[in-house]
Scaffold this motif. Structure first.
Motif, PDB file in Angstrom:
ATOM      1  N   GLN A  44      -3.173-126.464  75.322  1.00 20.33           N
ATOM      2  CA  GLN A  44      -2.026-126.421  74.421  1.00 20.33           C
ATOM      3  C   GLN A  44      -0.939-125.662  75.144  1.00 20.33           C
ATOM      4  O   GLN A  44      -1.228-124.794  75.956  1.00 20.33           O
ATOM      5  CB  GLN A  44      -2.400-125.691  73.130  1.00 20.33           C
ATOM      6  N   ASP A  45       0.276-125.970  74.861  1.00 15.95           N
ATOM      7  CA  ASP A  45       1.418-125.243  75.418  1.00 15.95           C
ATOM      8  C   ASP A  45       1.374-125.137  76.928  1.00 15.95           C
ATOM      9  O   ASP A  45       1.441-124.050  77.483  1.00 15.95           O
ATOM     10  CB  ASP A  45       1.487-123.804  74.857  1.00 15.95           C
ATOM     11  N   CYS A  46       1.210-126.251  77.597  1.00 13.80           N
ATOM     12  CA  CYS A  46       1.343-126.215  79.043  1.00 13.80           C
ATOM     13  C   CYS A  46       2.735-126.724  79.366  1.00 13.80           C
ATOM     14  O   CYS A  46       3.081-127.831  79.003  1.00 13.80           O
ATOM     15  CB  CYS A  46       0.282-127.077  79.705  1.00 13.80           C
ATOM     16  N   HIS A  47       3.551-125.877  80.002  1.00 14.85           N
ATOM     17  CA  HIS A  47       4.908-126.341  80.307  1.00 14.85           C
ATOM     18  C   HIS A  47       5.024-126.897  81.717  1.00 14.85           C
ATOM     19  O   HIS A  47       5.822-127.759  81.996  1.00 14.85           O
ATOM     20  CB  HIS A  47       5.942-125.239  80.060  1.00 14.85           C
ATOM     21  N   THR A  48       4.202-126.357  82.637  1.00 17.39           N
ATOM     22  CA  THR A  48       4.339-126.803  84.022  1.00 17.39           C
ATOM     23  C   THR A  48       2.972-127.084  84.626  1.00 17.39           C
ATOM     24  O   THR A  48       2.027-126.327  84.437  1.00 17.39           O
ATOM     25  CB  THR A  48       5.049-125.723  84.866  1.00 17.39           C
ATOM     26  N   LEU A  49       2.921-128.180  85.336  1.00 16.18           N
ATOM     27  CA  LEU A  49       1.715-128.532  86.076  1.00 16.18           C
ATOM     28  C   LEU A  49       2.021-128.257  87.539  1.00 16.18           C
ATOM     29  O   LEU A  49       3.055-128.690  88.049  1.00 16.18           O
ATOM     30  CB  LEU A  49       1.432-130.017  85.849  1.00 16.18           C
ATOM     31  N   ILE A  50       1.147-127.504  88.187  1.00 21.69           N
ATOM     32  CA  ILE A  50       1.378-127.222  89.610  1.00 21.69           C
ATOM     33  C   ILE A  50       0.292-127.913  90.422  1.00 21.69           C
ATOM     34  O   ILE A  50      -0.898-127.773  90.146  1.00 21.69           O
ATOM     35  CB  ILE A  50       1.377-125.704  89.879  1.00 21.69           C
ATOM     36  N   ILE A  51       0.744-128.697  91.385  1.00 18.26           N
ATOM     37  CA  ILE A  51      -0.208-129.368  92.259  1.00 18.26           C
ATOM     38  C   ILE A  51      -0.181-128.639  93.596  1.00 18.26           C
ATOM     39  O   ILE A  51       0.852-128.543  94.254  1.00 18.26           O
ATOM     40  CB  ILE A  51       0.166-130.861  92.443  1.00 18.26           C
ATOM     41  N   ASN A  52      -1.332-128.107  93.955  1.00 18.52           N
ATOM     42  CA  ASN A  52      -1.429-127.225  95.110  1.00 18.52           C
ATOM     43  C   ASN A  52      -1.641-128.034  96.385  1.00 18.52           C
ATOM     44  O   ASN A  52      -2.736-128.512  96.655  1.00 18.52           O
ATOM     45  CB  ASN A  52      -2.581-126.251  94.869  1.00 18.52           C
ATOM     46  N   GLY A  53      -0.570-128.185  97.138  1.00 23.05           N
ATOM     47  CA  GLY A  53      -0.660-128.910  98.407  1.00 23.05           C
ATOM     48  C   GLY A  53      -0.591-127.965  99.589  1.00 23.05           C
ATOM     49  O   GLY A  53      -0.278-128.369 100.703  1.00 23.05           O
ATOM     50  N   VAL A  72      -0.892-125.190  84.467  1.00 27.96           N
ATOM     51  CA  VAL A  72      -2.171-125.736  84.933  1.00 27.96           C
ATOM     52  C   VAL A  72      -2.034-126.033  86.413  1.00 27.96           C
ATOM     53  O   VAL A  72      -1.026-126.589  86.843  1.00 27.96           O
ATOM     54  CB  VAL A  72      -2.538-127.014  84.155  1.00 27.96           C
ATOM     55  N   CYS A  73      -3.004-125.596  87.203  1.00 24.38           N
ATOM     56  CA  CYS A  73      -2.975-125.841  88.646  1.00 24.38           C
ATOM     57  C   CYS A  73      -4.104-126.777  89.043  1.00 24.38           C
ATOM     58  O   CYS A  73      -5.227-126.625  88.563  1.00 24.38           O
ATOM     59  CB  CYS A  73      -3.193-124.541  89.409  1.00 24.38           C
ATOM     60  N   GLN A  74      -3.798-127.737  89.882  1.00 22.07           N
ATOM     61  CA  GLN A  74      -4.846-128.562  90.483  1.00 22.07           C
ATOM     62  C   GLN A  74      -4.502-128.766  91.945  1.00 22.07           C
ATOM     63  O   GLN A  74      -3.341-128.838  92.317  1.00 22.07           O
ATOM     64  CB  GLN A  74      -4.947-129.930  89.777  1.00 22.07           C
ATOM     65  N   ASN A  75      -5.537-128.908  92.733  1.00 19.94           N
ATOM     66  CA  ASN A  75      -5.355-129.157  94.152  1.00 19.94           C
ATOM     67  C   ASN A  75      -4.977-130.625  94.379  1.00 19.94           C
ATOM     68  O   ASN A  75      -5.305-131.484  93.563  1.00 19.94           O
ATOM     69  CB  ASN A  75      -6.692-128.789  94.819  1.00 19.94           C
ATOM     70  N   VAL A  76      -4.299-130.948  95.471  1.00 23.47           N
ATOM     71  CA  VAL A  76      -3.895-132.346  95.719  1.00 23.47           C
ATOM     72  C   VAL A  76      -5.084-133.288  95.855  1.00 23.47           C
ATOM     73  O   VAL A  76      -5.058-134.414  95.350  1.00 23.47           O
ATOM     74  CB  VAL A  76      -3.015-132.536  96.982  1.00 23.47           C
ATOM     75  N   ALA A  77      -6.126-132.818  96.548  1.00 20.53           N
ATOM     76  CA  ALA A  77      -7.296-133.684  96.731  1.00 20.53           C
ATOM     77  C   ALA A  77      -7.967-133.940  95.386  1.00 20.53           C
ATOM     78  O   ALA A  77      -8.416-135.052  95.093  1.00 20.53           O
ATOM     79  CB  ALA A  77      -8.274-133.045  97.708  1.00 20.53           C
ATOM     80  N   THR A  78      -8.022-132.918  94.547  1.00 17.60           N
ATOM     81  CA  THR A  78      -8.575-133.076  93.206  1.00 17.60           C
ATOM     82  C   THR A  78      -7.724-134.075  92.422  1.00 17.60           C
ATOM     83  O   THR A  78      -8.250-134.919  91.689  1.00 17.60           O
ATOM     84  CB  THR A  78      -8.595-131.722  92.466  1.00 17.60           C
ATOM     85  N   THR A  79      -6.420-133.972  92.599  1.00 16.68           N
ATOM     86  CA  THR A  79      -5.505-134.873  91.889  1.00 16.68           C
ATOM     87  C   THR A  79      -5.762-136.323  92.275  1.00 16.68           C
ATOM     88  O   THR A  79      -5.806-137.215  91.431  1.00 16.68           O
ATOM     89  CB  THR A  79      -4.046-134.493  92.214  1.00 16.68           C
ATOM     90  N   LYS A  80      -5.975-136.546  93.563  1.00 14.69           N
ATOM     91  CA  LYS A  80      -6.268-137.900  94.027  1.00 14.69           C
ATOM     92  C   LYS A  80      -7.607-138.373  93.439  1.00 14.69           C
ATOM     93  O   LYS A  80      -7.738-139.520  92.987  1.00 14.69           O
ATOM     94  CB  LYS A  80      -6.313-137.914  95.556  1.00 14.69           C
ATOM     95  N   ALA A  81      -8.589-137.485  93.435  1.00 14.81           N
ATOM     96  CA  ALA A  81      -9.894-137.844  92.880  1.00 14.81           C
ATOM     97  C   ALA A  81      -9.786-138.136  91.390  1.00 14.81           C
ATOM     98  O   ALA A  81     -10.443-139.042  90.865  1.00 14.81           O
ATOM     99  CB  ALA A  81     -10.892-136.717  93.136  1.00 14.81           C
ATOM    100  N   ILE A  82      -8.920-137.396  90.701  1.00 14.57           N
ATOM    101  CA  ILE A  82      -8.711-137.618  89.271  1.00 14.57           C
ATOM    102  C   ILE A  82      -8.082-138.997  89.050  1.00 14.57           C
ATOM    103  O   ILE A  82      -8.465-139.735  88.138  1.00 14.57           O
ATOM    104  CB  ILE A  82      -7.841-136.488  88.675  1.00 14.57           C
ATOM    105  N   PHE A  83      -7.158-139.339  89.923  1.00 13.96           N
ATOM    106  CA  PHE A  83      -6.553-140.678  89.839  1.00 13.96           C
ATOM    107  C   PHE A  83      -7.636-141.753  89.948  1.00 13.96           C
ATOM    108  O   PHE A  83      -7.733-142.653  89.116  1.00 13.96           O
ATOM    109  CB  PHE A  83      -5.509-140.837  90.950  1.00 13.96           C
ATOM    110  N   ASP A  84      -8.490-141.631  90.963  1.00 16.98           N
ATOM    111  CA  ASP A  84      -9.580-142.600  91.143  1.00 16.98           C
ATOM    112  C   ASP A  84     -10.483-142.638  89.919  1.00 16.98           C
ATOM    113  O   ASP A  84     -10.934-143.701  89.478  1.00 16.98           O
ATOM    114  CB  ASP A  84     -10.433-142.239  92.362  1.00 16.98           C
TER     115      ASP A  84
END
Lengths: 498, 315
Positions: free
Chosen positions: A153-162, A261-273
Motif C-alpha cells: 500500500q502507498d508505494c510512490h516510487t519503484l526503484i530498479i537497482n541496476g 519498493v526496490c528490485q534488482n534488474v535481473a529480478t525484474t527481467k525474471a519477473i517479466f518472464d
C-alpha cells in the motif's frame, strides 16, 4: 543527472575489467544439483523420487511455507539422487540436494502466463505467477520476490537497482545490455503490481552501454533512467534510496516504510518472464572473474550446474585457486568448484592464492569511520567487539552495520573488522536470547514458588477452617450428648421417684 | 577479501617520520649535530627497550619493531628535548615512554597517553634544569658529543628559549613592548614542521581536523588575552611561531592512538588542546605547555568520543 551521494563508501575500480561486456550461453550441463534449502525459509521437501523422469521447469520440491518458492528442474532428464551435497555457503556444510542427469533434450513443461498484454491480469494473479516461477532476489540477497510485492500500500516510487553490488561483477551490466526490452517491460509489470506512479532505474555512471540500450527501449513516461556515481555500497537498498530520493530509511526499517519498493534488474527481467509466460527461473547470468582466469566473462547458465562448468570456459590458469561466490567484498569463500550455481550466485571469483597481509594492532586512525557508508565508528565497535562487550557495542549502533566491509578494505592494519562485528552481533543475539530464556525460567520458577506457597497457604487455611468446624461440631455434639444425658438422667430420676 | 593498497600501518608511521625531516633539518641548522645525536640515541634506546619488553611479554619482536611506532615516539621525544641535554636524559625519557607509556598498557594501540609526551612530562618534572637549557649556537659534531657525554660544561653554549625568556622577563616586571619576542630559529623550525604537516595532510595520513582546531584554539585564546592586556600577554603570531606549536599541531596532537577519533570529537579535542597550550604557557609554571595539554586532553578522549558519535544512517 548525477545525484548527491551518502557519506563514506569507497571507489574501487573493477579489478579485472573487460573490453566488451558479453553474455555467453553456457552449454547444457550433464547434470545439475539443486539444493532443497533456499536462502530463507524451511527446507523444501522433494515431490519426485530417484528414477523419476522430469521436464525442464517441472516443480521437483516445495514447502507449505507461503514465504518460500518452489524448486524447479533446470534441465530435463532423470532424478539420480536425493542426498547430501556441498553447497556454496559460508558454513561449508553439506545440504540435501536433488541431482538430475540430463537427457540432452531440454524438454520443457507447459507454461502459460498472462501473455504480452499482461495489464488485463490482476495483481494477485501476477504475484502467484511470480511465486510459482520461483523468483527470488537475483542481486545476491535471495529474498523471495513475491514476499516483497504482496500487500503493498502507498508505494510512490519503484526503484530498479541496476548498480552492480560490488566491483568486478558485471552480470547486471550485461543483462541490461542484452535484455533491455525485458527489463523495461518487467518494470511495467512491477509498476502495475505496486501501483507506484513512477519507476527509477538506477545505473552506475561507468555503464554507458547499459544506459544507452535501456534508453533505446524505454518509451514510458513513468519510467526514468538515472545515472548514479560508481561507488561501492551505493547498490545497497538503503543507500540507493538515499542517493536517488534523498530519503533515509529509518534504522531497523525497510524501503516500503518510506513508500519505496526496490528490485534488482535481473529480478525484474525474471519477473517479466514469470508474469508473461509463467516461465520458471531455471537459469541466471553469472560473472566469472578474478586473477586466476584469463578471460573474465558473463555466462547464462542453468541453475545447479557446477561452478567448474563455467569457470572452465574462462581459461583458468593452472595455479591453485581460492574460489569465492559473490563479490570480493561481501562474498563467501567456497571450498571447491564442484559447488552448484544457485539463484544467488551472481559472481564467481577465481583468485590465485595470495599471502594475506598480517593483522596489526588498531591505531585508531579513523580511516574506517570515514569509509563507513552508514556513519558508524568501526574502531570503537572493534574495541568492544574484541572485548565481547556487546552491550557497549550495541550502544555504538552495532545493529546498523550492514557488513559491507568498507572498513576492512581501508584498514591500514588489515583487521577483519566486519568479521568481528558479525561475531559480536551473533554473540549479542545469543546473550539476549539466553537472557530471555533465563528471565522466562526465573519467572516460571517464581510463579511455581508462589503457586506452591499459595496452595500450602490455602490448604492450611482450609484445614484450619475444617478443624474449627470439627471443633464446633464436636462441641455441638457434646452439648447434644450432654442434653441427652441430662434428659436420660431426668427420666431415670423420674422413674426412681415413681 | 581485498585490501586497499594505498596505506598500511607501517607505511603510515614511516611517512610521519619522513615528514619530520624539514623541521629536524631546521633544528640542525640552528643547534647543530646535537639534534641528530639525540635522535640516534633515542631510536637505539627505543628499539632496545621495546625488544626487551616484548621478549619479557612473550610477544613476537620483529613485527612490533618494524611497525616503526617505537622509533616514531623516540624521534618525537628527541626533537622535544634540548640538543645539548646529557645522554642519560634522552635514554631515561625514551625508556620511560616505551615502558610506562606503551608496553605496560599492552603495546601499540592500547596506550591511553601519547608515549612521547608522557616521557617528556616525566623528564620535565624530574630534570627541569637539563630540560630547559638550549643550545645558543650551532655546535659541531665533536662539540655536541662533548656536551652530550658531559665532557665540557654547557654554560657558554647555552641559554633559555624565547618563551622561557619572555616568561622570566615578564615575571621580573617587564612589558611585552620592551621585549624581544621574535626568535628566528624557532620560527624556522616551526615552519619546517608546518610544511611537514601539510605533507601529511596531502598524503592523507592525518585529517585536517585536529591541526586546524589546535591552531584555532591557540589563535582564539591568545587573541582574547592579548585584547585584554597587550602588555603582559604575547600576541597570537608569537604563540604560533614559538615553542612546539607546529610540532604539536601536526605531529603530536594527531597521534591517533591516544587522540579522539570522531570528526566532531577531533575538532573539540584539538581546540581545547590549543587553548590549554596557551593557558599553560601564560599561567603555568612551565615555559611550554604542549606536553601537558596533550596529556590532559588524552584523559578526556573517551568522554569526547562517546558524546560526539556521528549520526548513524537512518537514526
Amino acid at each position: 543527472m548525477l545525484r548527491q551521494s551518502f557519506s563514506g563508501g569507497i571507489v574501487i575500480p573493477n579489478p579485472h575489467p573487460v573490453e566488451t561486456v558479453e553474455i555467453i550461453s553456457a552449454p547444457l550441463p550433464n547434470k545439475v544439483v539443486l539444493p532443497l534449502q533456499q536462502r530463507i525459509g524451511d527446507e523444501a521437501s522433494p515431490c519426485v523420487k530417484v528414477g523419476d523422469k522430469v521436464l525442464t521447469g517441472q516443480v521437483i520440491a516445495k514447502t507449505e511455507d507461503h514465504f518460500c518458492v518452489p524448486i524447479h528442474a533446470s534441465i530435463s532428464g532423470k532424478v539420480v539422487a536425493i542426498d547430501e551435497h556441498a553447497i556454496p555457503h559460508k558454513s561449508g556444510l553439506k545440504s540435501r540436494c536433488i541431482t538430475i542427469e540430463s537427457d540432452g533434450k531440454d524438454q520443457w513443461v507447459e507454461h502459460k502466463g498472462c501473455g504480452t498484454d499482461f495489464l488485463h491480469c490482476d495483481q494477485s494473479t501476477m504475484i502467484e505467477y511470480i511465486q510459482a516461477s520461483g523468483i527470488v532476489g537475483l542481486g545476491g540477497a535471495g529474498f523471495p520476490a513475491h514476499a516483497k510485492l504482496e500487500g503493498i500500500q502507498d508505494c510512490h516510487t519503484l526503484i530498479i537497482n541496476g548498480t552492480e553490488c560490488e566491483p568486478g561483477i558485471m552480470c547486471d551490466d550485461a543483462l541490461m545490455q542484452y535484455y533491455p526490452r525485458e527489463v523495461i517491460r518487467g518494470v511495467e509489470v512491477l509498476l502495475h503490481i505496486c501501483g507506484a506512479q513512477r519507476a527509477i532505474i538506477a545505473v552506475e555512471d561507468d555503464k554507458q552501454e547499459a544506459l544507452n540500450s535501456l534508453l533505446m527501449y524505454c518509451h514510458n513516461d513513468r519510467i526514468s533512467i538515472e545515472q548514479i556515481p560508481t561507488k561501492y555500497t551505493s547498490g545497497a537498498e538503503k543507500l540507493l534510496v538515499k542517493v536517488l530520493l534523498g530519503i533515509e530509511i529509518p534504522s531497523g526499517g525497510f524501503a516500503i516504510d518510506v513508500g519505496v519498493v526496490c528490485q534488482n534488474v535481473a529480478t525484474t527481467k525474471a519477473i517479466f518472464d514469470a508474469v508473461v509466460d509463467n516461465k520458471p527461473l531455471i537459469s541466471r547470468i553469472v560473472t566469472v572473474t578474478g586473477s586466476g582466469v584469463e578471460s573474465p566473462n558473463n555466462y547464462e547458465v542453468r541453475l545447479g550446474a557446477s561452478f567448474e562448468h563455467i569457470v572452465s570456459m574462462s581459461n583458468p590458469n593452472t595455479n591453485q585457486h581460492a574460489i569465492r561466490m559473490g563479490g570480493m567484498m561481501m562474498g563467501v569463500d567456497v571450498e571447491s568448484t564442484h559447488a552448484p550455481i544457485c539463484k544467488i550466485t551472481n559472481c564467481i571469483f577465481v583468485n590465485n592464492i595470495e599471502v594475506k597481509p598480517s593483522t596489526q594492532e588498531c591505531i585508531r586512525c579513523g580511516q574506517c569511520n570515514q569509509a563507513c557508508p552508514v556513519d558508524l565508528l568501526p574502531q570503537q565497535l572493534y574495541w568492544y567487539a574484541k572485548s565481547e562487550n556487546t552491550d557497549k557495542a550495541m550502544d555504538y549502533n552495532l545493529a546498523d552495520c550492514i557488513e559491507c566491509r568498507c572498513c576492512d578494505y581501508v584498514c591500514p592494519s588489515h583487521i577483519p573488522l566486519a568479521e568481528y562485528f558479525s561475531f559480536a552481533k551473533a554473540l549479542h543475539r545469543k546473550t539476549t536470547e539466553d537472557q530471555y530464556r533465563t528471565d522466562i525460567a526465573r519467572e516460571r520458577f517464581e510463579f511455581r514458588e508462589y503457586r506452591l506457597e499459595r496452595n500450602n497457604r490455602e490448604r492450611a487455611e482450609m484445614m484450619a477452617a475444617k478443624k474449627e468446624e470439627l471443633k464446633k461440631k464436636m462441641a455441638n455434639d457434646k452439648a447434644q450428648k450432654d442434653k441427652i444425658a441430662a434428659a436420660m438422667a431426668r427420666v431415670k430420676k423420674a422413674k426412681k421417684s415413681k | 577479501m581485498m585490501h586497499s593498497n594505498t596505506h598500511n600501518t607501517n607505511q603510515m608511521m614511516r611517512q610521519v617520520i619522513y615528514a619530520l625531516t624539514l623541521g629536524v633539518v631546521a633544528a640542525y641548522y640552528f643547534f647543530g649535530w646535537g639534534v641528530i645525536v639525540q635522535i640516534a640515541l633515542a631510536v637505539v634506546t627505543a628499539i632496545a627497550v621495546e625488544s626487551a619488553f616484548l621478549s619479557i611479554r612473550n610477544r613476537p619482536i620483529k613485527p612490533s619493531i618494524s611497525d616503526g611506532s617505537a622509533a616514531l615516539s623516540a624521534i618525537l621525544l628527541a626533537i622535544s628535548i634540548p640538543s645539548i641535554a646529557p645522554w642519560w636524559i634522552v635514554v631515561v625519557g625514551v625508556a620511560f615512554a616505551i615502558i610506562f607509556g606503551k608496553q605496560l598498557y599492552g603495546g601499540l594501540g592500547n596506550n591511553p597517553f601519547n608515549p612521547a609526551m608522557l616521557g617528556y612530562a616525566f623528564l620535565l618534572v624530574s630534570y627541569p634544569l637539563q630540560m630547559t637549557t638550549w643550545a645558543s649556537e650551532f655546535l659541531s659534531f665533536s662539540q655536541s658529543l662533548d656536551v652530550i657525554f658531559n665532557l665540557t660544561s654547557v654554560d657558554s653554549l647555552s641559554g633559555a628559549t624565547r618563551l622561557d625568556d619572555v616568561k622570566t622577563q615578564l615575571a621580573l616586571g617587564g612589558f611585552i613592548s620592551n621585549l624581544e619576542l621574535h626568535s628566528t630559529s624557532q620560527a624556522w623550525i616551526n615552519l619546517g614542521f608546518l610544511l611537514g604537516g601539510l605533507y601529511l595532510l596531502f598524503r592523507r595520513i592525518i585529517t585536517w581536523h585536529i591541526p586546524a582546531a589546535f591552531i584555532a584554539g591557540i589563535v582564539v585564546i591568545s587573541s582574547v588575552l592579548y585584547f585584554i592586556d597587550d602588555q603582559i600577554y604575547l600576541p597570537m603570531q608569537n604563540h604560533l611561531m614559538l615553542g612546539a606549536t607546529m610540532l604539536g599541531a601536526f605531529f603530536i596532537a594527531t597521534d591517533p592512538v591516544s587522540g579522539s577519533t570522531t570528526p566532531k570529537g577531533r575538532l573539540i579535542y584539538g581546540f581545547l588542546m590549543g587553548v590549554l597550550v596557551v593557558v599553560i604557557r601564560v599561567f603555568g609554571g612551565y615555559p611550554d605547555g604542549v606536553a601537558f595539554a596533550v596529556l590532559l586532553m588524552n584523559m578526556i578522549v573517551p568522554l569526547i568520543d562517546y558524546y560526539t558519535q556521528p549520526k548513524v544512517f537512518g537514526k
